[in-house]
Design an enzyme around this catalytic site. Sequence first.
Site, PDB file in Angstrom:
ATOM      1  N   LYS A 171      87.513 -43.061  59.973  1.00  0.00           N
ATOM      2  CA  LYS A 171      86.465 -42.167  60.506  1.00  0.00           C
ATOM      3  C   LYS A 171      86.069 -41.229  59.370  1.00  0.00           C
ATOM      4  CE  LYS A 171      85.174 -38.589  62.328  1.00  0.00           C
ATOM      5  NZ  LYS A 171      84.133 -37.846  61.568  1.00  0.00           N
ATOM      6  N   GLY A 230      91.481 -32.560  55.812  1.00  0.00           N
ATOM      7  CA  GLY A 230      90.384 -31.689  56.222  1.00  0.00           C
ATOM      8  C   GLY A 230      90.880 -30.252  56.331  1.00  0.00           C
ATOM      9  N   THR A 261      92.398 -26.647  57.832  1.00  0.00           N
ATOM     10  CA  THR A 261      93.656 -26.328  58.519  1.00  0.00           C
ATOM     11  C   THR A 261      93.452 -26.176  60.028  1.00  0.00           C
ATOM     12  OG1 THR A 261      94.649 -25.370  56.559  1.00  0.00           O
ATOM     13  CG2 THR A 261      95.496 -24.584  58.663  1.00  0.00           C
ATOM     14  N   GLY A 287      93.224 -29.587  61.450  1.00  0.00           N
ATOM     15  CA  GLY A 287      94.547 -30.227  61.372  1.00  0.00           C
ATOM     16  C   GLY A 287      95.463 -29.744  62.487  1.00  0.00           C
ATOM     17  N   GLU A 310      96.744 -33.296  55.467  1.00  0.00           N
ATOM     18  CA  GLU A 310      96.442 -32.748  54.128  1.00  0.00           C
ATOM     19  C   GLU A 310      95.352 -31.707  54.325  1.00  0.00           C
ATOM     20  OE1 GLU A 310      98.160 -33.412  51.622  1.00  0.00           O
ATOM     21  OE2 GLU A 310      99.023 -35.401  51.866  1.00  0.00           O
ATOM     22  N   CYS A 366      90.181 -29.087  47.279  1.00  0.00           N
ATOM     23  CA  CYS A 366      91.284 -28.442  48.011  1.00  0.00           C
ATOM     24  C   CYS A 366      92.295 -27.791  47.071  1.00  0.00           C
ATOM     25  CB  CYS A 366      91.966 -29.453  48.927  1.00  0.00           C
ATOM     26  SG  CYS A 366      92.598 -30.884  48.052  1.00  0.00           S
ATOM     27  N   GLU A 390      90.273 -19.599  52.570  1.00  0.00           N
ATOM     28  CA  GLU A 390      89.710 -20.665  51.736  1.00  0.00           C
ATOM     29  C   GLU A 390      88.191 -20.600  51.855  1.00  0.00           C
ATOM     30  OE1 GLU A 390      89.841 -24.787  53.083  1.00  0.00           O
ATOM     31  OE2 GLU A 390      90.663 -25.334  51.127  1.00  0.00           O
TER      32      GLU A 390
HETATM   33  P1  NAD Z   1      86.957 -30.702  58.698  1.00  0.00           P
HETATM   34  O1  NAD Z   1      88.326 -30.348  59.141  1.00  0.00           O
HETATM   35  O2  NAD Z   1      85.811 -29.990  59.292  1.00  0.00           O
HETATM   36  O3  NAD Z   1      86.657 -32.254  58.965  1.00  0.00           O
HETATM   37  C1  NAD Z   1      87.444 -33.273  58.397  1.00  0.00           C
HETATM   38  C2  NAD Z   1      87.312 -34.530  59.229  1.00  0.00           C
HETATM   39  O4  NAD Z   1      87.896 -34.313  60.514  1.00  0.00           O
HETATM   40  C3  NAD Z   1      85.878 -34.977  59.492  1.00  0.00           C
HETATM   41  O5  NAD Z   1      85.807 -36.385  59.421  1.00  0.00           O
HETATM   42  C4  NAD Z   1      85.634 -34.506  60.926  1.00  0.00           C
HETATM   43  O6  NAD Z   1      84.663 -35.246  61.605  1.00  0.00           O
HETATM   44  C5  NAD Z   1      87.015 -34.735  61.536  1.00  0.00           C
HETATM   45  N1  NAD Z   1      87.318 -33.942  62.740  1.00  0.00           N
HETATM   46  C6  NAD Z   1      86.844 -32.719  63.076  1.00  0.00           C
HETATM   47  N2  NAD Z   1      87.354 -32.331  64.280  1.00  0.00           N
HETATM   48  C7  NAD Z   1      88.181 -33.331  64.691  1.00  0.00           C
HETATM   49  C8  NAD Z   1      89.007 -33.522  65.829  1.00  0.00           C
HETATM   50  N3  NAD Z   1      89.101 -32.598  66.807  1.00  0.00           N
HETATM   51  N4  NAD Z   1      89.728 -34.644  65.935  1.00  0.00           N
HETATM   52  C9  NAD Z   1      89.678 -35.583  64.956  1.00  0.00           C
HETATM   53  N5  NAD Z   1      88.896 -35.471  63.849  1.00  0.00           N
HETATM   54  C10 NAD Z   1      88.161 -34.349  63.716  1.00  0.00           C
HETATM   55  O7  NAD Z   1      86.986 -30.570  57.107  1.00  0.00           O
HETATM   56  P2  NAD Z   1      85.766 -30.648  56.108  1.00  0.00           P
HETATM   57  O8  NAD Z   1      84.938 -29.415  56.264  1.00  0.00           O
HETATM   58  O9  NAD Z   1      85.137 -31.989  56.220  1.00  0.00           O
HETATM   59  O10 NAD Z   1      86.531 -30.622  54.681  1.00  0.00           O
HETATM   60  C11 NAD Z   1      86.884 -29.451  54.009  1.00  0.00           C
HETATM   61  C12 NAD Z   1      88.348 -29.150  54.201  1.00  0.00           C
HETATM   62  O11 NAD Z   1      89.142 -30.259  53.788  1.00  0.00           O
HETATM   63  C13 NAD Z   1      88.820 -27.989  53.357  1.00  0.00           C
HETATM   64  O12 NAD Z   1      89.599 -27.130  54.146  1.00  0.00           O
HETATM   65  C14 NAD Z   1      89.673 -28.644  52.280  1.00  0.00           C
HETATM   66  O13 NAD Z   1      90.679 -27.820  51.749  1.00  0.00           O
HETATM   67  C15 NAD Z   1      90.245 -29.792  53.022  1.00  0.00           C
HETATM   68  N6  NAD Z   1      90.720 -30.815  52.084  1.00  0.00           N
HETATM   69  C16 NAD Z   1      92.074 -30.969  51.918  1.00  0.00           C
HETATM   70  C17 NAD Z   1      92.551 -31.906  51.009  1.00  0.00           C
HETATM   71  C18 NAD Z   1      94.039 -32.114  50.806  1.00  0.00           C
HETATM   72  O14 NAD Z   1      94.401 -33.162  50.295  1.00  0.00           O
HETATM   73  N7  NAD Z   1      94.886 -31.178  51.176  1.00  0.00           N
HETATM   74  C19 NAD Z   1      91.654 -32.689  50.290  1.00  0.00           C
HETATM   75  C20 NAD Z   1      90.295 -32.504  50.487  1.00  0.00           C
HETATM   76  C21 NAD Z   1      89.838 -31.558  51.398  1.00  0.00           C
END
Ligand code: NAD
Length: 487
Positions: free
Chosen positions: A179, A232, A234, A237, A254, A288, A389
């Site tokens: 996804k 994605g 926190t 997550g 992550e 990240c 962040e």
């Molecule tokens: P996000 O959490 O908004 O979305 C990430 C993914 O999760 C998307 O595909 C989204 O559609 C999905 N999602 C959202 N709500 C969901 C739910 N309830 N159930 C299942 N899936 C759901 O993150 P973003 O804005 O796309 O990315 C930025 C974030 O990602 C930042 O906080 C960044 O630090 C983090 N990130 C972490 C790492 C790591 O390895 N630690 C790497 C890259 C990015």
Amino acid sequence: MNVIDSQPYELLIGQRWTAGSQGHTFDTLNPATGQVLAQVHEASEADVDAAVRAAHEAYEKYWRKTTPAERGRLLRRLAALFERDREKIAWIETLNVGKPITHSLDSLKAMPSSLEYFAGIIPAVRGETIPVGDNDVLNFTLREPLGVCALITPWNYPMTLTVNKLGPALAAGNTVILKPSEVTPLSAMALARLFEEAGFPPGVVNVVNGQGATVGERLVTHSLVSRVSFTGGTVTGARIQASTASDVKRVTLELGGKSPLIVFADAPLDKAVAVAAGDIIKNSGQVCIACTRLLVQESVRDEFLGQLQQRLDTVRVGSPSDAATEMGPLVSAAQKKRVEKYIQLAGDEGATPAVHGNLLLDNATQPGFFVRPTLLLNSHNRMQSAQDEIFGPVQSVIGFRDEADALRIANDSRYGLAAVLFTHDGGRALRMARGLQSGSVAINTGVRTSFDAPFGGYKQSGIGKERGLEAIYENTQLKNVKYDMGV
Ligand code: NAD
């Protein structure tokens, strides 16, 4: 190079490319222009269910029964196809994410090797014999796949994160549903087209697109999904952890970061400046592990800042398609608004925002989501702008007195993803490496993740590890078997 489809991108469910049961589409944009780049079909709940069933059937019918050599061969073929299409996929990332093309090409260079690496460590998916109290009893372990895995990715590194999740999941014998982020789904679609050509059986890899709150939520809570690998924010997550808890699913999270870069007075300042500048420029700071808190020992603060500001003044911010561009736009209007809000907040909190870089925009890129590199001078660590962040080209500059002070400030964060320190004092470097509450530590260099070393966060930066051999353990479960040879 024409790399974007004019027709809406379809979902991949089992062996079918499909518009989905409701036929709805959503737009995905080019962040450099703010214009619609392509349309993508949105999965319904029924489509998610169908994808999970397809993955489950593929797992039960054939994928779990494949030999390590068969899985290895398919992953190597995929690696070769990826290499063939690497430039095309890099252009898709540039158009959909806004990364400068030089950066897209560079960040995808290691992807074929990543797939080959996971093909190569498939033999590590094995158990061991363990001598137990009774000599008549043969005790051994079996390392087994988990079944259907949901792989959920964010928008900042859509392709590298996808590949680094797919490789170990498939190598370990799982089937997957991907996804991608609804903001940047296009590179994953280009990858998805390669699986059939590589010879993967239908249903082993499925792709569903759409919003996280609907498509993502349906996917992670489906009872046939045994593992969720999520990258994605926190908050998301934590939500996934809660929504999967009643089924006690395996989750790898992550998440976000607010990493410190610590510069001691004896540091090679030019190297520290290069890493600090690289972290604000690369992917417009939407990384990240980017060091967004610059902790600088008081005695070298002016010198360090002078060098850093000189470098940032030369940054070329402009069209990601131009090979001379160092920094492109942010990914979306929402992200731009968020970053600008935090710069304003930092000013209100008493920091001094200093804006650098040159905006080189033509008429086409004028409406894009650009923000120039910004240092928040005179910050202190308790400011909200130094704790949250921001996820953009913004770094807080914070002074410290001595080693103890540096360690205290560095660890004063709810995140613990990465930390970087610069010093010529080996003893201090090792003391700091031990004391830092962080999943990755880099000494006298930047944190460069690689597919063959474990990666994951401490504290609210995540749970579990991906990449390296650890990724194989994360994708498998261990069974203990006893056999009484005396019977
Ligand atoms: P996000 O959490 O908004 O979305 C990430 C993914 O999760 C998307 O595909 C989204 O559609 C999905 N999602 C959202 N709500 C969901 C739910 N309830 N159930 C299942 N899936 C759901 O993150 P973003 O804005 O796309 O990315 C930025 C974030 O990602 C930042 O906080 C960044 O630090 C983090 N990130 C972490 C790492 C790591 O390895 N630690 C790497 C890259 C990015």
